[in-house]
Design a protein around this motif. Structure first.
Motif, PDB file in Angstrom:
ATOM      1  N   VAL A 125     -38.007  21.590  27.582  1.00 30.18           N
ATOM      2  CA  VAL A 125     -38.630  20.482  27.021  1.00 30.18           C
ATOM      3  C   VAL A 125     -38.377  19.209  27.485  1.00 30.18           C
ATOM      4  O   VAL A 125     -39.553  18.693  28.443  1.00 30.18           O
ATOM      5  CB  VAL A 125     -38.832  19.714  25.237  1.00 30.18           C
ATOM      6  N   ALA A 126     -36.841  19.392  27.104  1.00 34.02           N
ATOM      7  CA  ALA A 126     -36.893  18.092  28.884  1.00 34.02           C
ATOM      8  C   ALA A 126     -37.624  18.310  30.231  1.00 34.02           C
ATOM      9  O   ALA A 126     -37.385  16.854  30.720  1.00 34.02           O
ATOM     10  CB  ALA A 126     -35.226  18.406  28.901  1.00 34.02           C
ATOM     11  N   SER A 127     -37.438  18.841  30.864  1.00 29.35           N
ATOM     12  CA  SER A 127     -38.420  19.369  32.513  1.00 29.35           C
ATOM     13  C   SER A 127     -39.738  19.643  31.947  1.00 29.35           C
ATOM     14  O   SER A 127     -40.104  18.220  33.399  1.00 29.35           O
ATOM     15  CB  SER A 127     -37.417  21.305  32.585  1.00 29.35           C
ATOM     16  N   ALA A 128     -39.838  19.839  30.898  1.00 30.32           N
ATOM     17  CA  ALA A 128     -42.110  19.257  31.265  1.00 30.32           C
ATOM     18  C   ALA A 128     -41.632  17.888  30.908  1.00 30.32           C
ATOM     19  O   ALA A 128     -43.043  17.394  31.865  1.00 30.32           O
ATOM     20  CB  ALA A 128     -42.415  20.616  30.372  1.00 30.32           C
ATOM     21  N   THR A 129     -41.004  17.353  29.716  1.00 28.08           N
ATOM     22  CA  THR A 129     -41.648  15.055  29.998  1.00 28.08           C
ATOM     23  C   THR A 129     -40.406  15.208  31.281  1.00 28.08           C
ATOM     24  O   THR A 129     -40.546  14.133  31.164  1.00 28.08           O
ATOM     25  CB  THR A 129     -40.442  15.429  28.519  1.00 28.08           C
TER      26      THR A 129
ATOM     27  N   GLY B   9     -41.385  11.817  25.417  1.00 29.37           N
ATOM     28  CA  GLY B   9     -42.839  12.621  26.102  1.00 29.37           C
ATOM     29  C   GLY B   9     -43.901  12.374  25.125  1.00 29.37           C
ATOM     30  O   GLY B   9     -45.018  12.350  26.498  1.00 29.37           O
ATOM     31  N   MET B  10     -43.979  12.689  24.703  1.00 25.74           N
ATOM     32  CA  MET B  10     -45.196  11.902  23.181  1.00 25.74           C
ATOM     33  C   MET B  10     -44.906  11.091  23.119  1.00 25.74           C
ATOM     34  O   MET B  10     -46.194   9.866  23.129  1.00 25.74           O
ATOM     35  CB  MET B  10     -45.055  12.808  21.942  1.00 25.74           C
ATOM     36  N   MET B  11     -44.289   9.898  24.049  1.00 18.73           N
ATOM     37  CA  MET B  11     -44.063   8.099  24.259  1.00 18.73           C
ATOM     38  C   MET B  11     -45.440   8.150  25.254  1.00 18.73           C
ATOM     39  O   MET B  11     -45.838   7.141  25.437  1.00 18.73           O
ATOM     40  CB  MET B  11     -42.858   7.461  24.416  1.00 18.73           C
ATOM     41  N   GLY B  12     -45.670   9.083  26.281  1.00 15.92           N
ATOM     42  CA  GLY B  12     -46.564   9.295  27.492  1.00 15.92           C
ATOM     43  C   GLY B  12     -47.939  10.304  27.218  1.00 15.92           C
ATOM     44  O   GLY B  12     -48.014  10.308  26.523  1.00 15.92           O
ATOM     45  N   ASP B  13     -48.083  11.181  27.987  1.00  6.82           N
ATOM     46  CA  ASP B  13     -49.208  12.124  28.112  1.00  6.82           C
ATOM     47  C   ASP B  13     -48.802  13.133  27.518  1.00  6.82           C
ATOM     48  O   ASP B  13     -49.765  14.250  27.719  1.00  6.82           O
ATOM     49  CB  ASP B  13     -49.607  11.919  29.519  1.00  6.82           C
ATOM     50  N   TYR B  14     -47.704  13.159  26.663  1.00  6.30           N
ATOM     51  CA  TYR B  14     -47.256  14.920  26.452  1.00  6.30           C
ATOM     52  C   TYR B  14     -47.666  14.763  25.089  1.00  6.30           C
ATOM     53  O   TYR B  14     -47.221  13.945  24.185  1.00  6.30           O
ATOM     54  CB  TYR B  14     -45.820  14.809  26.730  1.00  6.30           C
TER      55      TYR B  14
END
Length: 434
Positions: free
Chosen positions: A95-99, A266-271
């Protein structure tokens, strides 16, 4: 042990030797025919199956009793706890890498590195990323392309640059609280990750400083470095879990909180939330091999324990270090642990697998020499990572060799950190016994 019990104990070890022989033999065969990543062609959970069959055949009793012994080993609290931590660590890393956390850490590091500090800087960046990600292979995959570009532009010897990358990767692999080697070492020895981290850090820091001094003298003339834009906020989850771990927060809480924070940022962006759930499962899946192997090794170890094999191996190692034991049994048993995990790692070319295999034996040796759990876990992890970082047929050297288009042996001959850590760790064993 009497003669009969000694014979039974020796026989109980045969399945473990068979596993090592199969794993090593298959790797050597594929290496001889030129297959890439030869020692990783047959998954370890498959290579161990013949050993488990042999253990069933050798163990006395009815089939139902043998199954009960095997399941008892699989269900040991240390094994189950270790496997759950693997799952959470895999989920956090993915998750941390994907974001974008890895890219943020790497580029933030490059922005702080001066041109005349390139090689030590790459070592530091690799070390930070590996400590944050908990994987040397993931670190090498992320850092190698950047390091290769920097090396080409600045005119740095590729061998030395590859050595700086693998050195930093092994630093983090050994020290990270979410590394599978740390998880295996602490759970098998029964100590807290915080205590093992502190014990490890003293040795690792000294070796890292010496390594940076060595690398500094190989640094080329100053050249500018192109740094991509980065958002430092994306790196927060890595620093957050490291802080919580040092403060002694329960590892399950640390990893679960890290997953949530990485997802929220991440969800604060486009995740998206859907991507978040899929990446958690992807992280679980990435730990499938080591998860299964840990369970199977746990079952196999129970056969060896009940057959007296663990006690026999402990006494054999103690006999090999008998001269030192006359001076200090504590030192002798630490040397025995280091020797045992190093030899095993030479055979299986996987530091985590090596720790899982010899963990119960190391714990017995530590108890015999009154070695603290945090020290035995530290010695296990350190010497497995030293060996792994110096193996020309290890996955790390093979990946770097392929990335830099140099021979793996050229990679490990420049692995200054692993060599330095070897001597630092030995000095701690001999001169800082407690």
């Amino acid at each position: 042990m009497n003669l009969v019990n000694t014979t039974i104990a020796k026989l109980s070890i045969l399945p473990l030797l068979l596993f090592v022989a199969v794993f090593l033999g298959v790797g050597i065969y594929f290496e001889s025919v030129g297959v890439d990543y030869a020692f990783y062609q047959v998954p370890a959970p498959i290579a161990i199956i013949p050993a488990i069959i042999l253990a069933f055949c050798l163990h006395r009793g009815r089939v139902s009793e043998k199954v009960e012994v095997f399941v008892k080993g699989i269900g040991h609290s240390n094994i189950i706890t270790m496997c759950l931590i693997y799952l959470l660590a895999g989920a956090f890393s993915t998750v941390a890498s994907a974001t974008g956390g890895v890219d943020a850490v790497v580029n933030a590091g490059l922005s702080l590195v001066s041109a005349n500090f390139l090689l030590p800087g790459i070592f530091i960046i690799s070390a930070i990323v590996a400590t944050a990600m908990g994987t040397s292979m993931g670190t090498i995959g992320a850092i190698a392309p950047i390091a290769l570009a920097v090396s080409t532009k600045a005119g740095i010897d590729l061998n030395i640059m590859a050595g700086a990358v693998i050195s930093g990767a092994m630093f983090g692999d050994n020290l990270s609280i979410i590394s599978d080697t740390t998880i295996a070492a602490t759970r098998s020895q029964g100590c807290n990750m915080k205590d093992k981290f502190k014990e490890n850090f003293n040795m690792s820091l000294i070796a890292a400083i010496i390594t940076m001094v060595i690398l500094f003298f190989f640094a080329p003339s100053p050249e500018s470095i192109e740094v991509k834009d980065f958002n430092l906020i994306l790196a927060i989850p890595y620093f957050f879990i490291l802080l919580l771990a040092i403060l002694g927060v329960n590892v399950f809480v640390v990893l679960f909180a890290g997953i949530l924070i990485a997802g929220v940022i991440g969800m604060m962006g486009d995740y998206t939330f859907l991507a978040f759930t899929k990446d958690i499962y992807k992280g679980f899946s990435s730990m499938q091999e080591i998860f299964l192997l840990s369970l199977l090794i746990g079952g196999l170890s129970e056969f060896i324990r009940e057959g007296g094999g663990l006690e026999y191996i402990s006494k054999t190692i103690q006999s090999l270090t008998k001269i030192v034991s006359k001076w200090s049994e504590k030192i002798a048993d630490q040397l025995g642990i280091a020797l045992l995990v190093s030899i095993t790692n030479l055979c299986v070319a996987n530091n985590t697998v090596s720790i899982i295999i010899v963990g119960p034996i190391a714990k017995r040796l530590a108890a015999s020499g009154e070695v603290s759990a945090k020290r035995s876990a530290s010695v296990l992890d350190i010497f497995s990572c030293i060996t792994q970082g110096l193996l020309p047929y290890g996955a790390q050297a093979l990946l770097l060799g392929a990335s830099f288009k140099i021979a793996p042996i050229e990679v490990v001959t420049s692995s200054y950190y692993c060599v330095t850590l070897f001597f630092v760790a030995l000095s701690f064993i001999f001169f800082r016994k407690s």
